[in-house]
Design a protein around this motif. Sequence first.
Motif, PDB file in Angstrom:
ATOM      1  N   GLN A  68       9.144  37.166  11.361  1.00 46.39           N
ATOM      2  CA  GLN A  68       9.699  36.125  12.231  1.00 46.39           C
ATOM      3  C   GLN A  68       9.929  34.837  11.452  1.00 46.39           C
ATOM      4  N   LEU A  69       8.967  34.476  10.594  1.00 48.16           N
ATOM      5  CA  LEU A  69       9.116  33.263   9.795  1.00 48.16           C
ATOM      6  C   LEU A  69      10.285  33.385   8.830  1.00 48.16           C
ATOM      7  N   GLU A  72      13.465  32.909  10.564  1.00 44.47           N
ATOM      8  CA  GLU A  72      13.727  31.528  10.965  1.00 44.47           C
ATOM      9  C   GLU A  72      14.744  30.876  10.036  1.00 44.47           C
ATOM     10  N   SER A  73      14.925  31.447   8.824  1.00 43.57           N
ATOM     11  CA  SER A  73      15.931  30.900   7.919  1.00 43.57           C
ATOM     12  C   SER A  73      17.305  30.902   8.569  1.00 43.57           C
ATOM     13  N   THR A  75      17.926  30.527  11.757  1.00 41.71           N
ATOM     14  CA  THR A  75      17.966  29.378  12.665  1.00 41.71           C
ATOM     15  C   THR A  75      18.226  28.101  11.881  1.00 41.71           C
ATOM     16  N   SER A  76      17.647  27.999  10.676  1.00 41.85           N
ATOM     17  CA  SER A  76      17.894  26.830   9.840  1.00 41.85           C
ATOM     18  C   SER A  76      19.362  26.761   9.419  1.00 41.85           C
ATOM     19  N   ASP A  99      14.985  26.078   1.514  1.00 41.80           N
ATOM     20  CA  ASP A  99      14.470  26.786   2.697  1.00 41.80           C
ATOM     21  C   ASP A  99      13.722  28.049   2.297  1.00 41.80           C
ATOM     22  N   HIS A 103      10.012  30.319   3.361  1.00 46.53           N
ATOM     23  CA  HIS A 103      10.190  31.561   4.108  1.00 46.53           C
ATOM     24  C   HIS A 103      10.116  32.727   3.124  1.00 46.53           C
ATOM     25  N   THR A 106      12.791  35.888   1.877  1.00 51.50           N
ATOM     26  CA  THR A 106      14.209  35.571   1.929  1.00 51.50           C
ATOM     27  C   THR A 106      14.850  35.852   0.575  1.00 51.50           C
ATOM     28  N   GLN A 217      22.949  36.407  12.988  1.00 49.74           N
ATOM     29  CA  GLN A 217      22.724  35.569  14.184  1.00 49.74           C
ATOM     30  C   GLN A 217      24.040  34.917  14.586  1.00 49.74           C
TER      31      GLN A 217
END
Length: 752
Positions: A68-69, A72-73, A75-76, A99, A103, A106, A217
């Motif tokens: 999940q973390l 989150e990239s 979302t960034s 970023d 995370h 990544t 996303q």
Amino acid sequence: MPSAIGGADTNPQASGWPLLAAAVVLLLGLALSVLGTRALAIDRAERERLHLAQQAATQVRQLELALQLALESLTSVKAFHDAGGALDERQFERFVRSDAAFHEGTVALGWAPRIGEAERPDFEAGLRERSGRPEAIFEATGHGLRRIVARCNDCYAAQYLTALQGGDVTPGLNLPSLPSRAQAIANALASGRVAASKARRSDAWGADGDTVIQVFQPVWPDGVPAPGQQLAGLAFGVFNVSALLRRIFPRAQADTAYVALFDLDAPAVEQRLFTLGAATAADGNGEGAGDFASARENAPEAYVHEFRVADRHWVGLFSPAEGSAWMPWLLPLAALLGGALLTGLLAVYLFAALARGQQVARLGGRLVAQQVAVALEREQRRQAQATASARSAFLQAASHDLRQPLHALGLSLGLLAAQPAVARDGTFTTQLQQSVAALHAMFDALLDLGRLESGHLQPALRNFDVAPLLQRLGEEAALQAGRSGLRLVVRVSPRLSVVSDPLLVERIVRNLLANALRYTAQGWVALRAVRRAGEVEIQVLDSGPGIARAQRERIFEPYVRDAHHADGVGLGLAIVRALAGSLGHRVRVASRPGRGSVFALQLPVAAGAEPDVAAISAAPPGALAGRRLLLVDDEPEVLDACARLLRAWGAEVDTARDVESATRLVDAAAPPVTGHDLLLIDEHLGRASGSAWLLALRARGSASPALLISADATPDLRDAAQACGAPLLRKPLTPLKLRAAISAALRQTAGR
């Protein structure tokens, strides 16, 4: 002799009884030892299973949180797009690399806008400009060749990509062209949420043989989906699952447990993602069948933990490793000790039982602590959601309320352009003034809220006479009262010297007057100021609907608006209380429903002599006849509009857009030529500062009165204005405020 021999023969059991007793005791001890050993074995097995269950739950949660973390990239990337508009390649690369440091896992992040035929020429031109060679949107054939896309109806072509390790995506590639990505992108577009491809071993991303997933996303232009709205594009990333698995499942764990991970959304032969440990019943041959159903069938007692990664359904299978044989050394030792030390074994068993009870108690304590932590987290999340909902409701209301006067202004200006004669219609000009006043009030409220929340508000306390300030505010409010059909009464005692910040006191009283005028449908509004027992009390009274006792505290909360009066953003009274609190002043309210309300601000009286300052009043049109003013502002539109307004009031106006031109005009107007009666100076003049220029004039001996105008109200600027001897006016200014300030400055000059 015979009798003796016969006597010996008559008790044959006597000599065997001790042996029999010893045998019985030995057998009983061995039996109890075996039973005790078995009980200990069961206890140990149970503890190992409990430990495995806890470890499995913890590791699955760690993996889920790590994924999940990492995701989150995306979302960034979305936030970076929403905040920045058009993306810049270098900024995007710096953003991705910074970023990725936060995370883990990544590998690459990218952005692919939605491209139609209309957008395709500009997009391909951008690619050519960046690469310096012919570029076009293409598809991957799977054989290392490119095929130009003939027509783009809804292409999602990679525009920017930053890969930390390897990569098989280049700018211009239409992402859905490969089946491995096409299904995930289709899922993302259909659901409007993050979607991932099936995990696969990659030789292009990360280390050879590592398992990676590609995640997409969808991003909308306004940040949220709307009916019929086209996507802005896709934020996509590549994440190294193997790197996370190596950290969470160390190789040493293979000695005690068997772990396998499966992707239930993948085809059966491709479901297995990860295996740790030697062959067990869960897997007949180490690798075993690739599907979860077969592995689960072979290990019905294994622990199963399910979780989601984006839109995919993953599951973990955990079972003890084979070969943890403890019986070869424990059973002989238990038999030996059991026969010789039966009591000791019983004591050991009792101790083991008690230890097991303590372990269960500790486990229960940890579970209670976890439940408390979960409840606390849930409450904090609820409070955060409530705050976010209130802020969202406020933003929606503010957006609506800002659009209304803007809409009215746009329509009115359109009518004025089509029919210039309508400017002579009093109703039309009143509507324009009301729209401008509404915008001014809302911007003032939003600016005050921002200063209060950021903590940048620093009051500058000093002695001043509050009476002229209240007279001026009363004259400003009289116009609005007249438009609303209300009677405004101003009763202010002369020479009321107080200790406070005049700018903040002005904001408080103006908000109270605006509130009273807004909620009073008919009747009157009054402004009073009286001295009482070492303090000055400023009162705003009205004949409005009044406030129920239960609502008198709630009206001071942010974003609270009367359901029957939907105008405003619900910040006026909240700002009043916050400003008064920062000054150390008290605000009280008294009200009777149906009769009206009284809001009072209490200020401390200044010690010593009170300043003799005349009341400030607004000058009527034409009151500046014969006055020569110098207006300095670097914005041409503001300079022209303000000059026209001053000339309409009868003044002779010289204008300058920089300090060099202004200096020449001041020198040209120096004695024996009649000088300027007043200087109106904007603080920001390109690279120059209005206050610094005014200080330079003062050093040269110029004594012309001046007004500094700025959108800022920082303590440093206020100190600079005070050092220049010039009042500071904050933008935006209404004509009434500007006229009142000019009249006050000219009157004070005449008084000297």
